[in-house]
Write a protein that holds these residues in place. Structure first.
Motif, mmCIF file in Angstrom:
data_model
loop_
_atom_site.group_PDB
_atom_site.id
_atom_site.type_symbol
_atom_site.label_atom_id
_atom_site.label_comp_id
_atom_site.label_asym_id
_atom_site.label_seq_id
_atom_site.Cartn_x
_atom_site.Cartn_y
_atom_site.Cartn_z
ATOM 1 N N LEU A 26 0.833 -1.209 0.000
ATOM 2 C CA LEU A 26 0.000 0.000 0.000
ATOM 3 C C LEU A 26 0.863 1.252 0.000
ATOM 4 O O LEU A 26 0.598 2.197 -0.763
ATOM 5 C CB LEU A 26 -0.934 -0.016 1.215
ATOM 6 C CG LEU A 26 -1.811 1.213 1.411
ATOM 7 C CD1 LEU A 26 -2.750 1.430 0.228
ATOM 8 C CD2 LEU A 26 -2.603 1.082 2.717
ATOM 9 N N LYS A 27 1.895 1.274 0.813
ATOM 10 C CA LYS A 27 2.785 2.440 0.874
ATOM 11 C C LYS A 27 3.430 2.689 -0.489
ATOM 12 O O LYS A 27 3.481 3.828 -0.959
ATOM 13 C CB LYS A 27 3.850 2.222 1.946
ATOM 14 C CG LYS A 27 4.769 3.412 2.141
ATOM 15 C CD LYS A 27 5.730 3.161 3.299
ATOM 16 C CE LYS A 27 6.541 4.398 3.599
ATOM 17 N NZ LYS A 27 7.736 4.511 2.809
ATOM 18 N N LEU A 28 3.907 1.625 -1.125
ATOM 19 C CA LEU A 28 4.517 1.784 -2.445
ATOM 20 C C LEU A 28 3.499 2.243 -3.486
ATOM 21 O O LEU A 28 3.835 3.026 -4.377
ATOM 22 C CB LEU A 28 5.181 0.485 -2.881
ATOM 23 C CG LEU A 28 6.421 0.068 -2.078
ATOM 24 C CD1 LEU A 28 6.921 -1.297 -2.536
ATOM 25 C CD2 LEU A 28 7.521 1.110 -2.192
ATOM 26 N N ALA A 29 2.275 1.765 -3.382
ATOM 27 C CA ALA A 29 1.219 2.200 -4.312
ATOM 28 C C ALA A 29 0.969 3.697 -4.170
ATOM 29 O O ALA A 29 0.818 4.411 -5.166
ATOM 30 C CB ALA A 29 -0.067 1.412 -4.073
ATOM 31 N N ILE A 30 0.946 4.166 -2.943
ATOM 32 C CA ILE A 30 0.719 5.601 -2.712
ATOM 33 C C ILE A 30 1.916 6.408 -3.191
ATOM 34 O O ILE A 30 1.762 7.425 -3.875
ATOM 35 C CB ILE A 30 0.427 5.859 -1.220
ATOM 36 C CG1 ILE A 30 -0.907 5.205 -0.827
ATOM 37 C CG2 ILE A 30 0.415 7.358 -0.927
ATOM 38 C CD1 ILE A 30 -1.147 5.136 0.672
ATOM 39 N N GLU A 31 3.132 5.957 -2.862
ATOM 40 C CA GLU A 31 4.346 6.675 -3.274
ATOM 41 C C GLU A 31 4.488 6.751 -4.792
ATOM 42 O O GLU A 31 4.943 7.754 -5.323
ATOM 43 C CB GLU A 31 5.585 5.979 -2.715
ATOM 44 C CG GLU A 31 5.817 6.201 -1.256
ATOM 45 C CD GLU A 31 7.008 5.420 -0.713
ATOM 46 O OE1 GLU A 31 7.473 5.797 0.369
ATOM 47 O OE2 GLU A 31 7.461 4.445 -1.339
ATOM 48 N N SER A 32 4.088 5.688 -5.482
ATOM 49 C CA SER A 32 4.251 5.657 -6.933
ATOM 50 C C SER A 32 3.118 6.356 -7.680
ATOM 51 O O SER A 32 3.174 6.496 -8.892
ATOM 52 C CB SER A 32 4.337 4.207 -7.417
ATOM 53 O OG SER A 32 3.088 3.568 -7.240
ATOM 54 N N GLY A 33 2.090 6.782 -6.941
ATOM 55 C CA GLY A 33 0.943 7.421 -7.583
ATOM 56 C C GLY A 33 -0.080 6.424 -8.083
ATOM 57 O O GLY A 33 -1.057 6.782 -8.726
ATOM 58 N N TYR A 34 0.140 5.140 -7.787
ATOM 59 C CA TYR A 34 -0.781 4.085 -8.225
ATOM 60 C C TYR A 34 -2.084 4.110 -7.439
ATOM 61 O O TYR A 34 -3.109 3.682 -7.919
ATOM 62 C CB TYR A 34 -0.088 2.731 -8.084
ATOM 63 C CG TYR A 34 -0.901 1.548 -8.563
ATOM 64 C CD1 TYR A 34 -1.278 1.438 -9.895
ATOM 65 C CD2 TYR A 34 -1.285 0.553 -7.682
ATOM 66 C CE1 TYR A 34 -2.015 0.355 -10.341
ATOM 67 C CE2 TYR A 34 -2.024 -0.545 -8.119
ATOM 68 C CZ TYR A 34 -2.386 -0.633 -9.444
ATOM 69 O OH TYR A 34 -3.123 -1.707 -9.868
ATOM 70 N N ASP A 35 -2.046 4.635 -6.221
ATOM 71 C CA ASP A 35 -3.258 4.712 -5.408
ATOM 72 C C ASP A 35 -4.159 5.793 -5.980
ATOM 73 O O ASP A 35 -3.791 6.952 -6.066
ATOM 74 C CB ASP A 35 -2.920 5.063 -3.954
ATOM 75 C CG ASP A 35 -4.166 5.273 -3.122
ATOM 76 O OD1 ASP A 35 -5.021 4.379 -3.124
ATOM 77 O OD2 ASP A 35 -4.282 6.336 -2.484
ATOM 78 N N ASN A 36 -5.342 5.384 -6.389
ATOM 79 C CA ASN A 36 -6.278 6.361 -6.951
ATOM 80 C C ASN A 36 -7.564 6.407 -6.142
ATOM 81 O O ASN A 36 -8.620 6.732 -6.660
ATOM 82 C CB ASN A 36 -6.565 6.050 -8.423
ATOM 83 C CG ASN A 36 -7.195 4.680 -8.597
ATOM 84 O OD1 ASN A 36 -7.436 3.965 -7.630
ATOM 85 N ND2 ASN A 36 -7.476 4.317 -9.828
ATOM 86 N N GLY A 37 -7.475 6.029 -4.890
ATOM 87 C CA GLY A 37 -8.636 6.088 -4.024
ATOM 88 C C GLY A 37 -9.537 4.878 -4.111
ATOM 89 O O GLY A 37 -10.633 4.886 -3.572
ATOM 90 N N ARG A 38 -9.100 3.823 -4.789
ATOM 91 C CA ARG A 38 -9.975 2.663 -4.874
ATOM 92 C C ARG A 38 -10.000 1.915 -3.549
ATOM 93 O O ARG A 38 -9.128 2.074 -2.710
ATOM 94 C CB ARG A 38 -9.604 1.758 -6.032
ATOM 95 C CG ARG A 38 -8.274 1.107 -5.945
ATOM 96 C CD ARG A 38 -8.102 0.187 -7.121
ATOM 97 N NE ARG A 38 -6.766 0.320 -7.661
ATOM 98 C CZ ARG A 38 -6.250 -0.544 -8.481
ATOM 99 N NH1 ARG A 38 -6.961 -1.558 -8.889
ATOM 100 N NH2 ARG A 38 -5.043 -0.385 -8.919
#
Length: 132
Positions: free
Chosen positions: A79-91
């Motif tokens: 999850l942290k890496l997803a947020i850092e990479s911009g992959y987290d889009n609020g899903r």
């Protein structure tokens, strides 16, 4: 490590507080062959689905099991890496592959040194009242 961390969202600049809340076997809840790891991200539930085959593959490769505490750390790092990479889009849900689970597992163990050094998982519910 990754059971409770703060990070800044890459795109919005918003400060995010990510906190582990539960590990749930998804066979019962979603009829999926996975373990769902729940995090609250600023109060919003986010689920990381980890395939059960990752447990089988880890046991086959190393003879060791993925514990609940280790699964939470793996999902938190993902999850942290997803947020850092911009992959987290609020899903609400992310699904990991077996290889992603094992890659994150190795990274967590490299950081911690051993599973005995992982922080204990203590579920917290800020709204819960103490038992009498």
């Amino acid at each position: 490590m990754y059971e409770d961390f703060k990070i800044t969202d890459t795109w919005s600049g918003e400060n995010l507080h990510c906190r582990w809340t539960a590990n749930i076997v998804a066979i019962a809840t979603r009829h999926a062959d996975a373990v769902d790891i729940r995090y609250d991200v600023n109060g919003r539930p986010v689920w990381i689905a980890m395939p059960c085959m990752a447990w089988v593959e880890q046991k086959k490769r190393t003879g060791n099991v993925i514990t609940d505490a280790l699964a939470a750390q793996i999902a938190g790092r993902y999850l942290k890496l997803a947020i850092e990479s911009g992959y987290d889009n609020g899903r609400e849900m992310y699904t990991m592959s077996v290889e992603e689970v094992l890659e994150q597992l190795n990274a967590v163990l490299d950081e911690a040194g051993h599973t005995s050094k992982l922080p204990p998982l203590i579920p917290t519910d800020d709204d819960a009242q103490p038992l009498p």
